[in-house]
Design an enzyme around this catalytic site. Sequence first.
Site, PDB file in Angstrom:
ATOM      1  N   SER A  49       0.852  -1.188   0.000  1.00 37.70           N
ATOM      2  CA  SER A  49       0.000   0.000   0.000  1.00 37.70           C
ATOM      3  C   SER A  49       0.889   1.239   0.000  1.00 37.70           C
ATOM      4  O   SER A  49       2.015   1.202   0.529  1.00 37.70           O
ATOM      5  CB  SER A  49      -0.887   0.021   1.254  1.00 37.70           C
ATOM      6  N   TYR A 103      -1.382  -0.152  10.444  1.00 31.79           N
ATOM      7  CA  TYR A 103      -1.430  -0.529   9.032  1.00 31.79           C
ATOM      8  C   TYR A 103      -0.162  -0.100   8.300  1.00 31.79           C
ATOM      9  O   TYR A 103       0.451  -0.898   7.569  1.00 31.79           O
ATOM     10  CB  TYR A 103      -2.656   0.115   8.384  1.00 31.79           C
TER      11      TYR A 103
END
Length: 250
Positions: free
Chosen positions: A143, A156
Amino acid sequence: MTKPLAGKVALVTGASSGIGEAAALCLAEAGAAVVLSARRTERLSRLVARIEAEGGTALAIPGDMTVEDDACRAVGETVEKLGRIDILINSAGIMEAGGIENCDTAIYRRVIDINLMGTVYTCAAAVPHMLEQGEGDIITISSLAGRKGGPMTSAYSASKHAVNMMTDGMRQELGARNVRVTTLMPGATETEVGDNISDPNWRAAIQAHVAKEGAVKPRDIGETIVFILAMPRRTNISEISIRPTIDTSA
């Protein structure tokens, strides 16, 4: 229609929805036999039926990639039933709120378990087969959050940054033995990534972010995966970022 991946066998984790599902469909269209793994068995069954109805070859091996035995079994059964594993797409992952004030450390552990350790487990199981075959491809879905942290993204972003570093380390370790490794970092992509976030405010914010007009579609990522894999073996696209055109911030 050209089938650049004809004869290849691909294992896709997190294949029950989103980027994993789109990757499986695009790989099958490109001629690969695809093995699908995720926890949601019914969704995998529907995806197998769809791929087969379109003339492709697909097999479901349900499993939870946070469980090392499940990850090893997915790889082992792929080789046992289809004879080899040419391509590993690590798409299993979750997003959770993860600020530090009053944080729930169990959330950090859960995010790291699936985003990082799930990737470790599948790669560790697949690499010996690829080295024995003399070639292979590993693409890990990371990501853009792995490049830049922010409030409430600590868990995250930390997990995805770790994935980035691990993946590039594997590239350096394995490239001379004809195993190509790629880190693929999407930005806002229209998936279910925000649906299971426990914090209601953060869940609503992420759901709006990935559903906005102009967000990347999962198929865009699937087609990018095929593009990477179809390159001549002398070429390793080691890192690629994909973001919505409208997102112009760093």
